[in-house]
Scaffold this motif. Structure first.
Motif, PDB file in Angstrom:
ATOM      1  N   ALA A   1       0.833  -1.209   0.000  1.00 14.86           N
ATOM      2  CA  ALA A   1       0.000   0.000   0.000  1.00 14.86           C
ATOM      3  C   ALA A   1       0.866   1.256   0.000  1.00 14.86           C
ATOM      4  O   ALA A   1       1.991   1.253   0.520  1.00 14.86           O
ATOM      5  CB  ALA A   1      -0.914   0.000   1.224  1.00 14.86           C
ATOM      6  N   LEU A   2       0.339   2.293  -0.584  1.00 15.09           N
ATOM      7  CA  LEU A   2       1.005   3.592  -0.544  1.00 15.09           C
ATOM      8  C   LEU A   2       1.069   4.034   0.913  1.00 15.09           C
ATOM      9  O   LEU A   2       0.064   3.998   1.630  1.00 15.09           O
ATOM     10  CB  LEU A   2       0.210   4.616  -1.365  1.00 15.09           C
ATOM     11  N   PRO A   3       2.258   4.429   1.369  1.00 17.39           N
ATOM     12  CA  PRO A   3       2.354   4.882   2.766  1.00 17.39           C
ATOM     13  C   PRO A   3       1.502   6.136   2.996  1.00 17.39           C
ATOM     14  O   PRO A   3       1.110   6.822   2.054  1.00 17.39           O
ATOM     15  CB  PRO A   3       3.843   5.203   2.949  1.00 17.39           C
ATOM     16  N   ASN A   4       1.260   6.413   4.240  1.00 18.44           N
ATOM     17  CA  ASN A   4       0.517   7.628   4.584  1.00 18.44           C
ATOM     18  C   ASN A   4       1.317   8.855   4.173  1.00 18.44           C
ATOM     19  O   ASN A   4       2.549   8.840   4.176  1.00 18.44           O
ATOM     20  CB  ASN A   4       0.246   7.686   6.089  1.00 18.44           C
ATOM     21  N   ALA A   5       0.588   9.914   3.870  1.00 12.51           N
ATOM     22  CA  ALA A   5       1.234  11.174   3.499  1.00 12.51           C
ATOM     23  C   ALA A   5       2.041  11.688   4.683  1.00 12.51           C
ATOM     24  O   ALA A   5       1.662  11.482   5.843  1.00 12.51           O
ATOM     25  CB  ALA A   5       0.183  12.189   3.093  1.00 12.51           C
ATOM     26  N   PRO A   6       3.144  12.362   4.403  1.00 12.41           N
ATOM     27  CA  PRO A   6       3.942  12.902   5.510  1.00 12.41           C
ATOM     28  C   PRO A   6       3.187  14.015   6.237  1.00 12.41           C
ATOM     29  O   PRO A   6       2.279  14.637   5.683  1.00 12.41           O
ATOM     30  CB  PRO A   6       5.194  13.440   4.819  1.00 12.41           C
ATOM     31  N   ALA A   7       3.566  14.225   7.449  1.00 11.84           N
ATOM     32  CA  ALA A   7       2.940  15.273   8.267  1.00 11.84           C
ATOM     33  C   ALA A   7       3.226  16.643   7.667  1.00 11.84           C
ATOM     34  O   ALA A   7       4.171  16.812   6.900  1.00 11.84           O
ATOM     35  CB  ALA A   7       3.478  15.204   9.699  1.00 11.84           C
ATOM     36  N   ALA A   8       2.417  17.593   8.041  1.00 11.25           N
ATOM     37  CA  ALA A   8       2.595  18.964   7.549  1.00 11.25           C
ATOM     38  C   ALA A   8       3.970  19.507   7.927  1.00 11.25           C
ATOM     39  O   ALA A   8       4.535  20.343   7.217  1.00 11.25           O
ATOM     40  CB  ALA A   8       1.502  19.865   8.096  1.00 11.25           C
ATOM     41  N   SER A   9       4.522  19.009   9.007  1.00  8.75           N
ATOM     42  CA  SER A   9       5.834  19.486   9.461  1.00  8.75           C
ATOM     43  C   SER A   9       7.002  18.774   8.778  1.00  8.75           C
ATOM     44  O   SER A   9       8.159  19.071   9.073  1.00  8.75           O
ATOM     45  CB  SER A   9       5.942  19.296  10.976  1.00  8.75           C
ATOM     46  N   ALA A  10       6.722  17.845   7.855  1.00  4.82           N
ATOM     47  CA  ALA A  10       7.779  17.101   7.172  1.00  4.82           C
ATOM     48  C   ALA A  10       8.603  18.030   6.290  1.00  4.82           C
ATOM     49  O   ALA A  10       8.144  19.108   5.880  1.00  4.82           O
ATOM     50  CB  ALA A  10       7.169  15.993   6.329  1.00  4.82           C
ATOM     51  N   THR A  11       9.807  17.585   5.978  1.00  5.52           N
ATOM     52  CA  THR A  11      10.682  18.393   5.125  1.00  5.52           C
ATOM     53  C   THR A  11      10.162  18.390   3.684  1.00  5.52           C
ATOM     54  O   THR A  11       9.370  17.535   3.288  1.00  5.52           O
ATOM     55  CB  THR A  11      12.118  17.830   5.119  1.00  5.52           C
ATOM     56  N   THR A  12      10.636  19.337   2.925  1.00  3.16           N
ATOM     57  CA  THR A  12      10.260  19.430   1.519  1.00  3.16           C
ATOM     58  C   THR A  12      10.681  18.170   0.774  1.00  3.16           C
ATOM     59  O   THR A  12       9.944  17.676  -0.089  1.00  3.16           O
ATOM     60  CB  THR A  12      10.911  20.666   0.871  1.00  3.16           C
TER      61      THR A  12
ATOM     62  N   GLN B   1       5.171  12.537  -2.843  1.00  2.46           N
ATOM     63  CA  GLN B   1       4.385  12.898  -4.025  1.00  2.46           C
ATOM     64  C   GLN B   1       4.821  12.082  -5.243  1.00  2.46           C
ATOM     65  O   GLN B   1       3.988  11.655  -6.041  1.00  2.46           O
ATOM     66  CB  GLN B   1       4.489  14.402  -4.324  1.00  2.46           C
ATOM     67  N   GLN B   2       6.109  11.830  -5.348  1.00  2.00           N
ATOM     68  CA  GLN B   2       6.612  11.017  -6.453  1.00  2.00           C
ATOM     69  C   GLN B   2       6.052   9.593  -6.353  1.00  2.00           C
ATOM     70  O   GLN B   2       5.597   9.025  -7.346  1.00  2.00           O
ATOM     71  CB  GLN B   2       8.139  10.986  -6.450  1.00  2.00           C
ATOM     72  N   LYS B   3       6.054   9.031  -5.132  1.00  2.00           N
ATOM     73  CA  LYS B   3       5.475   7.694  -4.925  1.00  2.00           C
ATOM     74  C   LYS B   3       3.977   7.695  -5.234  1.00  2.00           C
ATOM     75  O   LYS B   3       3.479   6.789  -5.887  1.00  2.00           O
ATOM     76  CB  LYS B   3       5.693   7.228  -3.483  1.00  2.00           C
ATOM     77  N   ALA B   4       3.277   8.699  -4.766  1.00  2.00           N
ATOM     78  CA  ALA B   4       1.834   8.786  -5.013  1.00  2.00           C
ATOM     79  C   ALA B   4       1.544   8.873  -6.508  1.00  2.00           C
ATOM     80  O   ALA B   4       0.599   8.243  -7.002  1.00  2.00           O
ATOM     81  CB  ALA B   4       1.252   9.997  -4.276  1.00  2.00           C
ATOM     82  N   ASP B   5       2.371   9.612  -7.238  1.00  2.00           N
ATOM     83  CA  ASP B   5       2.204   9.714  -8.688  1.00  2.00           C
ATOM     84  C   ASP B   5       2.436   8.363  -9.366  1.00  2.00           C
ATOM     85  O   ASP B   5       1.720   7.996 -10.304  1.00  2.00           O
ATOM     86  CB  ASP B   5       3.143  10.768  -9.272  1.00  2.00           C
ATOM     87  N   GLU B   6       3.438   7.609  -8.894  1.00  2.00           N
ATOM     88  CA  GLU B   6       3.709   6.275  -9.446  1.00  2.00           C
ATOM     89  C   GLU B   6       2.502   5.359  -9.220  1.00  2.00           C
ATOM     90  O   GLU B   6       2.053   4.673 -10.141  1.00  2.00           O
ATOM     91  CB  GLU B   6       4.956   5.666  -8.806  1.00  2.00           C
ATOM     92  N   TYR B   7       2.000   5.346  -8.005  1.00  2.00           N
ATOM     93  CA  TYR B   7       0.838   4.508  -7.684  1.00  2.00           C
ATOM     94  C   TYR B   7      -0.365   4.897  -8.541  1.00  2.00           C
ATOM     95  O   TYR B   7      -1.073   4.041  -9.065  1.00  2.00           O
ATOM     96  CB  TYR B   7       0.486   4.621  -6.196  1.00  2.00           C
ATOM     97  N   SER B   8      -0.575   6.187  -8.710  1.00  2.00           N
ATOM     98  CA  SER B   8      -1.708   6.673  -9.490  1.00  2.00           C
ATOM     99  C   SER B   8      -1.572   6.282 -10.965  1.00  2.00           C
ATOM    100  O   SER B   8      -2.543   5.851 -11.596  1.00  2.00           O
ATOM    101  CB  SER B   8      -1.808   8.196  -9.356  1.00  2.00           C
ATOM    102  N   LEU B   9      -0.377   6.418 -11.511  1.00  2.00           N
ATOM    103  CA  LEU B   9      -0.145   6.051 -12.905  1.00  2.00           C
ATOM    104  C   LEU B   9      -0.387   4.561 -13.128  1.00  2.00           C
ATOM    105  O   LEU B   9      -1.050   4.160 -14.094  1.00  2.00           O
ATOM    106  CB  LEU B   9       1.282   6.423 -13.320  1.00  2.00           C
ATOM    107  N   ILE B  10       0.099   3.740 -12.228  1.00  2.00           N
ATOM    108  CA  ILE B  10      -0.068   2.291 -12.364  1.00  2.00           C
ATOM    109  C   ILE B  10      -1.533   1.907 -12.178  1.00  2.00           C
ATOM    110  O   ILE B  10      -2.066   1.072 -12.912  1.00  2.00           O
ATOM    111  CB  ILE B  10       0.866   1.553 -11.404  1.00  2.00           C
ATOM    112  N   GLN B  11      -2.202   2.527 -11.233  1.00  2.00           N
ATOM    113  CA  GLN B  11      -3.635   2.257 -11.045  1.00  2.00           C
ATOM    114  C   GLN B  11      -4.401   2.618 -12.322  1.00  2.00           C
ATOM    115  O   GLN B  11      -5.253   1.862 -12.771  1.00  2.00           O
ATOM    116  CB  GLN B  11      -4.189   3.041  -9.865  1.00  2.00           C
ATOM    117  N   SER B  12      -4.071   3.747 -12.919  1.00  2.00           N
ATOM    118  CA  SER B  12      -4.744   4.157 -14.157  1.00  2.00           C
ATOM    119  C   SER B  12      -4.496   3.150 -15.274  1.00  2.00           C
ATOM    120  O   SER B  12      -5.418   2.798 -16.018  1.00  2.00           O
ATOM    121  CB  SER B  12      -4.255   5.539 -14.599  1.00  2.00           C
ATOM    122  N   GLY B  13      -3.273   2.674 -15.382  1.00  2.00           N
ATOM    123  CA  GLY B  13      -2.953   1.668 -16.392  1.00  2.00           C
ATOM    124  C   GLY B  13      -3.703   0.371 -16.161  1.00  2.00           C
ATOM    125  O   GLY B  13      -4.194  -0.259 -17.105  1.00  2.00           O
ATOM    126  N   MET B  14      -3.803  -0.029 -14.909  1.00  2.00           N
ATOM    127  CA  MET B  14      -4.539  -1.247 -14.567  1.00  2.00           C
ATOM    128  C   MET B  14      -6.006  -1.095 -14.950  1.00  2.00           C
ATOM    129  O   MET B  14      -6.595  -1.987 -15.564  1.00  2.00           O
ATOM    130  CB  MET B  14      -4.409  -1.548 -13.073  1.00  2.00           C
TER     131      MET B  14
END
Length: 144
Positions: A28-39, A46-59
């Protein structure tokens, strides 16, 4: 139908392995980082979330419309798990039937050798389509 799922799943893995993204199908995609997380942490997420989203769309793109609707809001790992739950029993039954046909096949007396070889070759191909690999020496031994 289970044969099509097996082939679809295998093709999906073949596409993802060179890109080192096959984990998207099982983790599973990990939880989003906290608001206090580093850039950097936010960018990596965000890069991981984009990968998951792209693969889900392809599926989803490779599915029938009814399946698309059913899975459009599910994460990739849950889609795969759900499909495996649905198709695994069917695949097991189909694998049993294919292996039984292969291991019980006998050439009829006075029949054509070439027809027997073609029949046995078809059995081997069917087993391989179900991800059951028959070693070549065993296949030759069974034909003989």
């Amino acid at each position: 139908m289970s044969r099509f799922f097996s082939a679809w799943h295998r093709n999906l893995r073949i596409l993802l392995i060179p890109e080192k993204l096959s984990h998207v199908l099982t983790v599973a995609l990990p939880n989003a980082p906290a608001a206090s997380a580093t850039t950097e942490e936010k960018t990596a997420y965000q890069q991981k979330a984009d990968e998951y989203s792209l693969i889900q769309s392809g599926m989803l793109y490779a599915m029938e419309p009814d399946l698309q609707k059913r899975f459009e809001s599910m994460p990739t790992n849950e889609i795969i798990a759900d499909l495996q739950t649905v198709f695994a029993p069917q695949a097991r039954a189909e694998a049993y039937e294919a292996s039984e046909a292969f291991f019980t096949a006998k050439m009829e007396e006075h029949s054509s050798l070439s027809e027997h070889v073609v029949k046995m070759s078809g059995c081997v191909q069917r087993l391989e389509a179900l991800d059951l690999k028959i070693p070549p020496t065993l296949a030759v031994d069974r034909v003989l």
